[in-house]
Design a protein around this motif. Structure first.
Motif, PDB file in Angstrom:
ATOM      1  N   TRP A  35       0.827  -1.207   0.000  1.00  0.00           N
ATOM      2  CA  TRP A  35       0.000   0.000   0.000  1.00  0.00           C
ATOM      3  C   TRP A  35       0.866   1.264   0.000  1.00  0.00           C
ATOM      4  N   VAL A  36       1.880   1.283   0.874  1.00  0.00           N
ATOM      5  CA  VAL A  36       2.751   2.456   0.971  1.00  0.00           C
ATOM      6  C   VAL A  36       3.641   2.574  -0.265  1.00  0.00           C
ATOM      7  N   LEU A  37       4.198   1.467  -0.726  1.00  0.00           N
ATOM      8  CA  LEU A  37       5.110   1.499  -1.874  1.00  0.00           C
ATOM      9  C   LEU A  37       4.399   1.929  -3.152  1.00  0.00           C
ATOM     10  N   ASN A  38       3.087   1.710  -3.207  1.00  0.00           N
ATOM     11  CA  ASN A  38       2.308   2.166  -4.367  1.00  0.00           C
ATOM     12  C   ASN A  38       2.133   3.683  -4.362  1.00  0.00           C
ATOM     13  N   LYS A  39       2.235   4.300  -3.176  1.00  0.00           N
ATOM     14  CA  LYS A  39       1.932   5.719  -3.033  1.00  0.00           C
ATOM     15  C   LYS A  39       3.169   6.611  -2.911  1.00  0.00           C
ATOM     16  N   THR A  40       4.316   6.059  -2.547  1.00  0.00           N
ATOM     17  CA  THR A  40       5.505   6.891  -2.311  1.00  0.00           C
ATOM     18  C   THR A  40       6.689   6.401  -3.145  1.00  0.00           C
ATOM     19  N   PHE A  45      13.857   5.106   2.767  1.00  0.00           N
ATOM     20  CA  PHE A  45      13.446   5.868   3.952  1.00  0.00           C
ATOM     21  C   PHE A  45      12.286   5.165   4.652  1.00  0.00           C
ATOM     22  N   PHE A  46      11.423   4.556   3.880  1.00  0.00           N
ATOM     23  CA  PHE A  46      10.303   3.784   4.433  1.00  0.00           C
ATOM     24  C   PHE A  46      10.827   2.634   5.291  1.00  0.00           C
ATOM     25  N   LEU A  47      11.819   1.921   4.789  1.00  0.00           N
ATOM     26  CA  LEU A  47      12.422   0.823   5.540  1.00  0.00           C
ATOM     27  C   LEU A  47      13.109   1.346   6.802  1.00  0.00           C
ATOM     28  N   PHE A  48      13.764   2.496   6.692  1.00  0.00           N
ATOM     29  CA  PHE A  48      14.436   3.106   7.849  1.00  0.00           C
ATOM     30  C   PHE A  48      13.435   3.386   8.974  1.00  0.00           C
ATOM     31  N   THR A  49      12.281   3.938   8.626  1.00  0.00           N
ATOM     32  CA  THR A  49      11.281   4.231   9.659  1.00  0.00           C
ATOM     33  C   THR A  49      10.753   2.948  10.304  1.00  0.00           C
ATOM     34  N   GLN A  50      10.613   1.883   9.524  1.00  0.00           N
ATOM     35  CA  GLN A  50      10.171   0.604  10.083  1.00  0.00           C
ATOM     36  C   GLN A  50      11.168   0.090  11.122  1.00  0.00           C
ATOM     37  N   LEU A  51      12.442   0.179  10.794  1.00  0.00           N
ATOM     38  CA  LEU A  51      13.481  -0.297  11.701  1.00  0.00           C
ATOM     39  C   LEU A  51      13.535   0.546  12.973  1.00  0.00           C
ATOM     40  N   VAL A  52      13.391   1.853  12.815  1.00  0.00           N
ATOM     41  CA  VAL A  52      13.413   2.747  13.986  1.00  0.00           C
ATOM     42  C   VAL A  52      12.237   2.439  14.914  1.00  0.00           C
ATOM     43  N   ILE A  53      11.061   2.216  14.343  1.00  0.00           N
ATOM     44  CA  ILE A  53       9.884   1.878  15.149  1.00  0.00           C
ATOM     45  C   ILE A  53      10.116   0.566  15.899  1.00  0.00           C
ATOM     46  N   ALA A  54      10.725  -0.409  15.233  1.00  0.00           N
ATOM     47  CA  ALA A  54      11.029  -1.685  15.890  1.00  0.00           C
ATOM     48  C   ALA A  54      11.988  -1.479  17.061  1.00  0.00           C
ATOM     49  N   VAL A  55      12.992  -0.619  16.881  1.00  0.00           N
ATOM     50  CA  VAL A  55      13.947  -0.326  17.964  1.00  0.00           C
ATOM     51  C   VAL A  55      13.230   0.327  19.137  1.00  0.00           C
ATOM     52  N   VAL A  56      12.338   1.266  18.847  1.00  0.00           N
ATOM     53  CA  VAL A  56      11.569   1.943  19.903  1.00  0.00           C
ATOM     54  C   VAL A  56      10.707   0.947  20.675  1.00  0.00           C
ATOM     55  N   LEU A  57      10.097   0.013  19.959  1.00  0.00           N
ATOM     56  CA  LEU A  57       9.251  -0.991  20.614  1.00  0.00           C
ATOM     57  C   LEU A  57      10.078  -1.951  21.466  1.00  0.00           C
ATOM     58  N   ALA A 236       0.133  11.589   0.204  1.00  0.00           N
ATOM     59  CA  ALA A 236       1.275  10.677   0.239  1.00  0.00           C
ATOM     60  C   ALA A 236       1.891  10.652   1.636  1.00  0.00           C
ATOM     61  N   PHE A 237       1.940  11.815   2.279  1.00  0.00           N
ATOM     62  CA  PHE A 237       2.506  11.890   3.628  1.00  0.00           C
ATOM     63  C   PHE A 237       1.641  11.111   4.618  1.00  0.00           C
ATOM     64  N   SER A 238       0.339  11.267   4.516  1.00  0.00           N
ATOM     65  CA  SER A 238      -0.568  10.532   5.412  1.00  0.00           C
ATOM     66  C   SER A 238      -0.432   9.028   5.216  1.00  0.00           C
ATOM     67  N   THR A 239      -0.360   8.618   3.948  1.00  0.00           N
ATOM     68  CA  THR A 239      -0.172   7.190   3.653  1.00  0.00           C
ATOM     69  C   THR A 239       1.134   6.682   4.239  1.00  0.00           C
ATOM     70  N   PHE A 240       2.178   7.500   4.094  1.00  0.00           N
ATOM     71  CA  PHE A 240       3.489   7.112   4.599  1.00  0.00           C
ATOM     72  C   PHE A 240       3.474   6.974   6.113  1.00  0.00           C
ATOM     73  N   VAL A 241       2.876   7.928   6.806  1.00  0.00           N
ATOM     74  CA  VAL A 241       2.844   7.905   8.275  1.00  0.00           C
ATOM     75  C   VAL A 241       2.067   6.694   8.779  1.00  0.00           C
ATOM     76  N   TYR A 242       0.852   6.518   8.258  1.00  0.00           N
ATOM     77  CA  TYR A 242       0.035   5.385   8.712  1.00  0.00           C
ATOM     78  C   TYR A 242       0.685   4.056   8.316  1.00  0.00           C
ATOM     79  N   GLY A 243       1.204   4.008   7.097  1.00  0.00           N
ATOM     80  CA  GLY A 243       1.851   2.776   6.633  1.00  0.00           C
ATOM     81  C   GLY A 243       3.086   2.441   7.431  1.00  0.00           C
ATOM     82  N   SER A 244       3.890   3.447   7.758  1.00  0.00           N
ATOM     83  CA  SER A 244       5.101   3.218   8.558  1.00  0.00           C
ATOM     84  C   SER A 244       4.744   2.713   9.948  1.00  0.00           C
ATOM     85  N   ALA A 245       3.703   3.313  10.538  1.00  0.00           N
ATOM     86  CA  ALA A 245       3.276   2.884  11.873  1.00  0.00           C
ATOM     87  C   ALA A 245       2.803   1.436  11.859  1.00  0.00           C
TER      88      ALA A 245
END
Length: 356
Positions: A35-40, A45-57, A236-245
């Protein structure tokens, strides 16, 4: 000698819960990624945010004192050097997975990465200097034929235009790195004293750090700035934020779900749950993204999943047979049922060797 951990030592409710957890997390991860890759246009950078969220969790788990504690060992050069191959392979593999998903339909993703098993068997045979049995080669052949069938039909003149050689190339490369990653992870476990959760923590932390120069070198920075601060990309920003989360949380859950699935269930059940995931993933892709599952795609997916399950069952049978023979040998040794040689024959053999 302790008995191996199998499904027999886990309740049916535990097995059902673990398999369901794994299925939901894995399917949600792929769907949200697509879903996110279709929009951005910022996959790194998308992968980077996923990894950062995992570290935070992981840090949140540490603070709660539940399941995980951040290792006391400092990030010294010895530790980083020991984990470097795994981290590099993880970043490479995750990026190739995302690029594969970006350039093929979600329903074709399973086919594009269909050579994971063949490459794993080839790599294992090469590194262990062993030759796989005929039935193993047959199982791998089924998977390989399923991949070739799906690719040939989709790329044929009457095939779907959504399948591209670029996506298939990324899929093959992703299959190679996935096979290599399994070997690298086994070696990396020794660095953290076989603690899988500690390894997952270091893997996500160091991978997120490595992604920073990758983003800079890839030329994504202008697109990242446009995404974050541009005035014409609110959707695109909204999709990215929700998708990253979503993907960040589910990526973290998959890390735990995969570990629990292998720990609590048997290899056969884990492989079957992966097969069910592939089927459900394709069906959901039809509903969510409007993907088309042709008879060729359906046949290809069936062959890949069928060959994979058959291979896993064969390996499971081999392991059961080894454990049976090992148990039988120990029982004979403890009971003293091995054939005893007469002392005269032993002494005669010793004198013969001394005379030589």
């Amino acid at each position: 000698m302790p008995a191996p951990h199998t499904e027999k030592s886990a309740s049916r409710l535990q097995v059902l819960g673990t398999v369901s957890f794994y299925l939901v997390a894995a399917i949600a991860m792929v769907m949200a990624n697509k879903w996110v890759l279709n929009k951005t246009d910022v996959p790194l950078f998308f992968l980077f945010t996923q990894l950062v969220i995992a570290v935070v969790l992981f840090a949140a788990l540490h603070s709660s004192g539940y399941i995980f504690r951040i290792p006391d060992r400092p990030l010294d050069s010895t530790l980083i050097k020991g984990l470097a191959p795994m981290v590099f392979m993880n970043v490479l593999n995750l990026n190739l997975n995302n690029f594969t998903l970006k350039y093929v339909d979600a329903s074709f993703y399973q086919v594009a990465r269909g050579l994971v098993l063949p490459f794993t068997v080839i790599l294992s045979s090469f590194m262990l200097h062993t030759r796989p049995s005929g039935v193993i080669v047959f199982a791998v052949g089924i998977v390989t034929f399923g991949f070739l069938l799906g690719v040939a039909l989709d790329l044929s003149p009457g095939g779907l235009t959504t399948t591209t050689p670029t996506g298939i190339t990324f899929g093959v490369m992703s299959s190679v790195t996935t096979a290599l990653q399994a070997v690298v992870i086994k070696k990396s476990l020794d660095v953290v004293k076989n603690n899988a959760m500690d390894l997952a923590w270091y893997n996500n932390l160091l991978s997120s750090v490595l992604m920073v120069p990758c983003i800079a070198l890839s030329g994504e920075l202008p697109d990242v700035l446009e995404l974050l601060f541009g005035t014409h990309s609110k959707q695109a920003f909204s999709t990215f934020v929700y998708g990253s989360a979503i993907t960040g949380v589910f990526g973290f859950l998959i890390c735990i779900a995969g570990f629990l699935s292998i720990k609590i269930t048997s290899p056969v059940t884990h492989m079957i749950s992966s097969a069910v995931r592939g089927v459900l993933q394709s069906l959901i892709a039809v509903w969510v993204f409007g993907d088309i599952i042709t008879s060729g795609r359906a046949s290809s997916i069936s062959l890949i999943l069928g060959g994979s399950i058959y291979y896993t069952w064969l390996k499971h049978q081999e392991q059961v047979e080894k454990e049976r023979l090992s148990t039988s040998s120990i029982s004979k040794l403890e009971s003293g049922s091995y054939e005893r040689l007469p002392m005269k024959e032993v002494e005669a053999d010793i004198r013969k060797k001394e005379a030589q």
